[in-house]
Design a protein around this motif. Structure first.
Motif, mmCIF file in Angstrom:
data_model
loop_
_atom_site.group_PDB
_atom_site.id
_atom_site.type_symbol
_atom_site.label_atom_id
_atom_site.label_comp_id
_atom_site.label_asym_id
_atom_site.label_seq_id
_atom_site.Cartn_x
_atom_site.Cartn_y
_atom_site.Cartn_z
ATOM 1 N N THR A 12 0.836 -1.198 0.000
ATOM 2 C CA THR A 12 0.000 0.000 0.000
ATOM 3 C C THR A 12 0.871 1.248 0.000
ATOM 4 O O THR A 12 1.881 1.322 0.714
ATOM 5 C CB THR A 12 -0.911 0.036 1.243
ATOM 6 N N LYS A 45 -4.060 6.507 -12.796
ATOM 7 C CA LYS A 45 -4.743 5.212 -12.751
ATOM 8 C C LYS A 45 -4.283 4.350 -13.918
ATOM 9 O O LYS A 45 -4.447 4.708 -15.093
ATOM 10 C CB LYS A 45 -6.252 5.450 -12.817
ATOM 11 N N ASN A 70 -0.871 1.722 -10.096
ATOM 12 C CA ASN A 70 -1.282 3.105 -9.888
ATOM 13 C C ASN A 70 -0.050 3.945 -9.590
ATOM 14 O O ASN A 70 0.973 3.429 -9.112
ATOM 15 C CB ASN A 70 -2.292 3.213 -8.732
ATOM 16 N N THR A 87 -3.275 0.728 -3.832
ATOM 17 C CA THR A 87 -2.694 -0.577 -4.071
ATOM 18 C C THR A 87 -2.538 -0.729 -5.571
ATOM 19 O O THR A 87 -2.927 0.162 -6.341
ATOM 20 C CB THR A 87 -3.599 -1.686 -3.510
ATOM 21 N N ASP A 99 -4.206 -2.432 -7.505
ATOM 22 C CA ASP A 99 -5.502 -2.569 -8.163
ATOM 23 C C ASP A 99 -6.572 -1.627 -7.636
ATOM 24 O O ASP A 99 -7.711 -1.667 -8.109
ATOM 25 C CB ASP A 99 -6.019 -4.013 -8.012
ATOM 26 N N GLY A 100 -6.232 -0.782 -6.637
ATOM 27 C CA GLY A 100 -7.283 0.017 -6.031
ATOM 28 C C GLY A 100 -6.864 1.411 -5.625
ATOM 29 O O GLY A 100 -5.689 1.679 -5.359
ATOM 30 N N ILE A 101 -7.856 2.288 -5.580
ATOM 31 C CA ILE A 101 -7.680 3.669 -5.123
ATOM 32 C C ILE A 101 -8.794 3.945 -4.126
ATOM 33 O O ILE A 101 -9.966 4.012 -4.496
ATOM 34 C CB ILE A 101 -7.769 4.671 -6.293
ATOM 35 N N ALA A 102 -8.428 4.103 -2.843
ATOM 36 C CA ALA A 102 -9.424 4.348 -1.796
ATOM 37 C C ALA A 102 -9.210 5.745 -1.234
ATOM 38 O O ALA A 102 -8.235 6.008 -0.536
ATOM 39 C CB ALA A 102 -9.299 3.308 -0.685
ATOM 40 N N HIS A 120 -15.812 8.895 -3.786
ATOM 41 C CA HIS A 120 -15.643 8.301 -5.117
ATOM 42 C C HIS A 120 -15.469 9.426 -6.128
ATOM 43 O O HIS A 120 -16.228 10.398 -6.137
ATOM 44 C CB HIS A 120 -16.851 7.449 -5.510
#
Length: 603
Positions: free
Chosen positions: A169, A183, A188, A216, A218-221, A231
């Motif tokens: 992370t 992205k 990322n 991560t 695969d992800g964007i939080a 979002h």
């Protein structure tokens, strides 16, 4: 201003970091560093003083990973050194942090929480990473320790944080300093400028102030600091647009105002060598030395920059200098000296009335220099010598960063010429240091947007006219600030030499007339302050803007100190922002004011 890059989920992370830092080097180049982690128990930290090439020489093929952060620095807290360069590391070697911005309460946090910590650097950034480590040792997760630290710091920041215990992370956050998320497909990235990562992706997600993001592969939080999920859709930055993209700004003008500290540092890099000395093309330097008088020819904002340049050339290089409006000079050429050299100041390089003068004086055999933001332009091609402003595309009609770039380039030329002539004033002047002060001071003012917005509302929301006053270079700034206000907000604004008010213009002062007073020169500060008091006594609403050494309790805005010759680089920032917010609040198209165009191609 510094540059940040970060990558998670790419095997060639080191290569991406280095390429990104190279593209961001204009943001800072007194030191640079990277931290890379392969998420399998191996990690690497490399930092070097100087430009990116010094870091490149220290990074070999063994430094590989799939997670990394990088930073290129312009020193603010602490001198350029390996210890002060980023990434910074916590004492327990768990956290690595890169930072752009200034933490104004770093010393207070250090005294309150970190008295038993041995610090390795002089930076405010290390205070934050040590604070995060402290909270983690008390039982918080990396994300929550980061969040807690963010709620306690004051100032501006863009952070990118790595926790060695959770190398899957990458944590990022921002407040007032630029930072974008890129992205990708299975990866990322993060960067201060989309330009740094356009080779990897054209999809970017905006970060807003006081948000924390966990990336991560695969992800964007995204969350607010109070934990509310956010979002946000990505937007596309086309490869060919690069710097010209407006990004998330409502108007180009605001983006271009924000870019001015970056331009100052970019110009130092462009016009100095590795020893920090001004380096001009030798043929141009010879032509400048041979001239017995300089003639600056310009129009509009460039003319105002020329007025500042006159003082720089005369004081630093000892050469008499005249400044002329191109539209007047073209039809009313004055009596010239025996060996003149003409300097044409232009943002676009296509200004018709300036080109008329260029053609005319070239026909008379006089040497010519064009200083422009567009080196492929007509005025650049046709002049004997060309120098760039390197301000990046300026889209808004109201020029901002081109003005300060012109003043900075004039200062660099004057310093180089003065040193070549062994002129005493140039040898005692350090233009690189002064432009560094200018960049830091500009950023400090840009960070006060909200307060300046309030003053704009108070002064100009109902007004149809306004005055700007000052003496010396502050008078030059008054002219430019008045032009900015009138051209985009349509307020009838005039700049006046403060001492001239009582010779007639003070008759126009009535109740609540808005007046902005610039006070930076120690020789005239007391006189300008007296003039401001005179008009306040007659009912004017006065906004006083002063440098720190000349300030008083009655001043609403205090600006960092800088040599008075270069004070316009700072004093104009509030002038630009006052104009921007006045136009914005009135609902006008800030970038495209009525009846005006960016490039004036007719006489």
């Amino acid at each position: 201003m510094c540059g940040i890059v970060g990558v998670i989920g790419k095997k060639n992370t080191t290569e991406i970091l280095m390429q990104g830092l190279e593209k961001l080097e204009y943001r800072g180049y007194d030191s640079a560093g990277i931290y890379v982690n392969d998420q399998a128990g191996h990690d690497y930290l490399v930092k070097r003083v100087g430009r990116i090439k010094n870091l490149e020489a220290a990074v070999d093929d063994s430094i590989q990973g799939t997670l990394g952060i990088g930073h290129t620095r312009w020193a603010t807290n602490g001198k350029p050194s390996v210890a002060n360069s980023h990434p910074h590391i916590s004492n327990d070697e768990r956290f690595y942090l890169v930072h752009n911005g200034v933490i104004t309460n770093a010393n207070e946090l250090k005294r309150q929480y970190l008295l038993d910590i041995e610090f390795a650097s002089e930076t405010d950034t290390e205070v934050v990473v040590q604070l995060i480590a402290l909270f983690a040792r008390e039982g918080l997760s990396a994300k929550e320790a980061f969040r807690k630290a963010l709620t306690m710091v004051d100032g501006s920041y863009a952070f990118s944080l790595v926790d060695r215990l959770t190398p899957d992370t990458l944590f990022v956050a921002k407040n007032k300093s630029p930072l974008l998320i890129g992205k990708g497909d299975g990866f990322n990235v993060v960067a201060s400028d989309a330009l740094a990562m356009l080779s990897e992706t054209d999809q970017f997600v905006e970060m807003k102030d006081e948000e924390i993001v966990a990336l991560t592969q695969d992800g964007i939080a995204i969350e607010t600091l109070d934990g509310t999920p956010v979002h946000r859709e990505a937007f596309t930055v086309k490869m060919e647009e690069g710097d010209a993209s407006k990004g998330t700004y409502p108007f180009y003008m605001l983006k271009e105002i924000d870019e001015q500290p970056i331009v100052m540092r970019r110009l130092v890099k462009k016009y100095t060598n590795d020893r920090g000395e001004v380096e001009l093309p030798k043929p141009l330097l010879a032509a400048l030395k041979a001239a017995d008088r300089l003639y600056i020819v310009a129009a509009g904002t460039s003319y105002h920059a020329g007025l500042v340049g006159k003082g720089l050339f005369e004081k630093l290089a000892g050469v008499p200098t005249e400044v002329h409006l191109a539209s007047e000079f073209g039809y009313n050429q004055p009596l010239l000296s025996e060996k003149p050299l003409f300097i044409f100041l232009t943002q676009s390089g296509e200004t018709a009335d300036i080109r008329q003068v260029l053609v005319k004086v070239k026909a008379q055999g006089y040497p010519t220099l064009t200083i422009t933001n567009v080196l492929s332009s007509t005025l650049a091609r046709e002049a004997d010598y060309q120098l760039g402003l390197y301000a990046g595309p300026e889209i808004a009609v109201a020029s901002t960063k081109a003005y300060t770039a012109q003043v900075a380039v004039e200062a660099l030329i004057a310093q180089g010429l003065g040193e070549a002539k062994n002129h005493r004033e140039a040898e005692a002047f350090d233009v690189v240091h002064q432009l560094g002060l200018a960049a830091a001071g500009q950023q400090a003012l840009i960070d006060q947007k909200d307060a300046i917005h309030d003053w704009a509302t108070d002064l100009f929301s109902q007004s149809r006219n306004a005055f700007f006053i000052g003496r010396g270079t502050d008078y030059d700034v008054s002219l430019e600030a008045a032009l900015k206000l009138k051209e985009i907000s349509y307020v009838q604004a005039e700049g006046f030499a403060a001492g001239e008010l009582k010779h007639g213009t003070i008759a126009l002062i009535e109740q609540d007339t808005p007046v902005v007073a610039f006070i930076s020169d120690p020789k005239t500060a007391a006189h300008t302050r007296s003039n401001a008091d005179e008009i306040a006594a007659r009912g004017a609403k006065v906004l006083r803007i002063a440098t720190e050494s000349q300030s008083s309790e009655e001043d609403q805005l205090v600006v960092d100190d800088i040599d008075p010759m270069l004070a316009p680089l700072l004093m104009i920032i509030p002038g630009q922002l006052l104009a921007y917010f006045t136009s914005f609040d009135r609902g006008y198209d800030v970038d495209r004011p009525r009846n005006l165009a960016k490039s004036v191609t007719v006489e």
